[in-house]
Scaffold this motif. Structure first.
Motif, PDB file in Angstrom:
ATOM      1  N   LYS A 184      21.872  -9.454  -5.702  1.00 39.73           N
ATOM      2  CA  LYS A 184      22.043  -9.249  -7.137  1.00 39.73           C
ATOM      3  C   LYS A 184      21.695 -10.529  -7.899  1.00 39.73           C
ATOM      4  N   ASP A 185      20.865 -10.387  -8.909  1.00 39.41           N
ATOM      5  CA  ASP A 185      20.387 -11.492  -9.761  1.00 39.41           C
ATOM      6  C   ASP A 185      19.415 -12.423  -9.046  1.00 39.41           C
ATOM      7  N   LEU A 186      19.228 -12.260  -7.740  1.00 37.61           N
ATOM      8  CA  LEU A 186      18.192 -13.022  -7.045  1.00 37.61           C
ATOM      9  C   LEU A 186      16.826 -12.471  -7.438  1.00 37.61           C
ATOM     10  N   PHE A 187      16.707 -11.130  -7.410  1.00 36.11           N
ATOM     11  CA  PHE A 187      15.553 -10.482  -8.028  1.00 36.11           C
ATOM     12  C   PHE A 187      16.036  -9.194  -8.664  1.00 36.11           C
ATOM     13  N   HIS A 188      15.188  -8.587  -9.503  1.00 36.67           N
ATOM     14  CA  HIS A 188      15.667  -7.492 -10.345  1.00 36.67           C
ATOM     15  C   HIS A 188      15.643  -6.148  -9.620  1.00 36.67           C
ATOM     16  N   SER A 189      14.461  -5.687  -9.249  1.00 37.56           N
ATOM     17  CA  SER A 189      14.294  -4.368  -8.626  1.00 37.56           C
ATOM     18  C   SER A 189      12.830  -4.215  -8.250  1.00 37.56           C
ATOM     19  N   ILE A 190      12.526  -3.144  -7.551  1.00 42.33           N
ATOM     20  CA  ILE A 190      11.123  -2.818  -7.283  1.00 42.33           C
ATOM     21  C   ILE A 190      11.015  -1.311  -7.117  1.00 42.33           C
ATOM     22  N   ASN A 191       9.926  -0.751  -7.601  1.00 44.34           N
ATOM     23  CA  ASN A 191       9.725   0.692  -7.555  1.00 44.34           C
ATOM     24  C   ASN A 191       8.252   0.953  -7.255  1.00 44.34           C
ATOM     25  N   VAL A 192       7.918   0.968  -5.960  1.00 48.29           N
ATOM     26  CA  VAL A 192       6.535   1.132  -5.524  1.00 48.29           C
ATOM     27  C   VAL A 192       6.242   2.619  -5.329  1.00 48.29           C
ATOM     28  N   SER A 193       5.019   3.008  -5.602  1.00 50.79           N
ATOM     29  CA  SER A 193       4.588   4.385  -5.366  1.00 50.79           C
ATOM     30  C   SER A 193       3.203   4.368  -4.739  1.00 50.79           C
ATOM     31  N   TRP A 194       2.703   5.528  -4.392  1.00 50.89           N
ATOM     32  CA  TRP A 194       1.405   5.607  -3.709  1.00 50.89           C
ATOM     33  C   TRP A 194       0.271   5.072  -4.582  1.00 50.89           C
TER      34      TRP A 194
END
Length: 446
Positions: A371-381
């Motif tokens: 948490k707070d180290l990085f935000h998020s990621i949302n990878v798709s094809w």
């Protein structure tokens, strides 16, 4: 041992760290070929990043027994950040069975590998760098510029400057100089800065610094004459502290220099001494050793005497934390793929599928101790980067302090540019862009 002298110590022990004959993987092992660099002008970045990556892989092995019983293995091949050596390492290491993904941390090496990894069906991870249009997974199925690509970085920097000036409309009439590293990496953003200058009405002057960047007097004299409102430092390695010290020497205010994602580490500012105070840089991950995952690495990995950094003061530094985050992304892609294909050694194409389903929202990031180290990621094809969230940090002479919220780039502007470039590449190479159905099809073997 001091914070920076560690690089030399590690370099001596790693100078001969090139792969030799590689054993076949066991059924319960997943292999990471590491094209690392621990010697040369960019050794600080290499030792920090690969140190963090290896620390995280060790954490998963020691704490969890691997990923669902599959042990993570790796070896290193020294590239010295040179393309020819990187390709030699690729040809040597690819014979090892069970390769999960390549992580060279080099734009030049990554460019040289694209055709090779596509033919071999093994993912190429270019976290925070790489070829911008490889974000388009329709055309680049095996390339993943995770977290940030050069264009989304540029959009984030321009948006940050606009916020400092009071709004995007306040950019009109401003003057920005981009001081860039004379390499494929450094030149990657030349077109997007020109485009954003036209769109928002600011003037941009782009100045090259030849590799490795030890001498910049003439460039900074040009900047002094130009009197820009801001300088964007698109540097790497020794170029960065030299830039800060030379800026002060010619009288340019350091608090008007904005560093890019490869100009944001402790190794960039500590050698510059007082000249670095007030300097600001973009980042995809925070620095510091207070995050649960970093603390777990200290306890479990370093506690067992298996830590990769000889100088423990570098634990939690920018490059070390980026390596840890990169480890999280690689491991979670494997974990996701295993849920579909089985708790076993995966093929490269199965790992590719895992990366294309890599979705870590803030709640999942917190559960991973980041948490707070990085935000998020949302990878798709078809989006191989994610959401491109960045933040900005300022150096106070001793540590980095976060000075902004998480900022997303202007995807409405960037995505059409990325797609146009990717489609031109596809036409040139005779590539038929994939569909969603194509992406779901997985090769049984590499």
């Amino acid at each position: 041992m001091t914070f920076l002298s560690t690089v030399k110590a590690i370099a001596i022990s790693a100078a001969l760290a090139v792969s030799v004959a590689l054993p076949a993987a066991h059924a319960d092992e997943q292999y990471f070929p590491l094209q690392s660099y621990r010697v040369g002008p960019y050794a600080a970045g290499g030792t920090g990043f690969f140190g963090g990556f290896i620390d995280y892989l060790n954490l998963i092995n020691i704490r969890d027994g691997g990923v669902n019983g599959v042990k993570l293995t790796w070896d290193e091949c020294e590239t010295q950040y040179e393309v020819e050596r990187g390709v030699e390492c690729y040809e040597r290491q690819k014979s090892h069975a069970g390769a999960a993904a390549w992580n060279p941390l080099s734009v030049g090496i990554a460019y040289a590998m694209i055709d090779r990894i596509t033919a071999d069906k093994v993912p190429l991870i270019t976290v925070n760098h790489g070829r911008t249009d490889s974000t388009d997974g329709r055309v680049f199925p095996y390339v993943f510029p995770l977290l940030l690509n050069p264009y989304s970085e540029t959009s984030g920097i321009v948006n940050y400057i606009a916020a400092k000036e009071g709004g995007i409309d306040k950019l009109k009439g401003k003057k920005i100089v981009v001081l860039y590293h004379g390499s494929p990496y450094g030149k990657e953003t030349i077109p997007i800065y020109e485009l954003l200058a036209q769109k928002y009405g600011f003037t941009v002057q782009q100045i090259e610094v030849p590799h490795p960047g030890n001498e910049q007097q003439s460039q900074w004299l040009t900047i002094r004459r130009a009197k820009p409102d801001f300088v964007v430092l698109r540097g790497w390695g020794v170029m960065n502290p030299v830039a800060l010290k030379t800026a002060v020497k010619v009288g340019y205010p350091v608090d008007h220099i904005i560093g890019n994602v490869w100009s944001n580490s402790e190794e960039d500012v500590i050698p510059a001494g007082d000249a670095a105070k007030g300097y600001t840089a973009i980042t995809t991950q925070a620095s510091g050793n207070t995050y649960p995952v970093v603390q777990e690495i200290v306890k479990t990995v370093y506690g067992a005497g298996k830590g990769n950094l000889e100088d423990k003061s570098r634990i939690g530094s920018v490059y070390h934390n980026l390596g840890i985050v990169n480890g999280i992304l690689n491991v979670e892609a494997i974990r996701i793929a295993q849920e579909k294909f089985g708790h076993r050694t995966l093929t490269g194409d199965e790992v590719r599928w895992g990366f294309e389903h890599l979705k870590l929202d803030p709640a999942k990031v917190e559960a991973l101790g980041a948490k707070d180290l990085f935000h998020s990621i949302n990878v798709s094809w078809d989006n191989h980067e994610g959401e491109g969230y960045v933040t900005f940090q300022q150096w106070d002479g001793k540590k980095w302090n976060v000075v902004s919220d998480w900022i997303a780039p202007d995807w409405a502007l960037l995505r059409p540019i990325i797609e146009k470039s990717a489609e031109a590449y596809a036409a040139e190479k005779g590539i038929k862009p994939r569909t969603a159905a194509d992406a779901e099809a997985v090769a049984a073997t590499n």
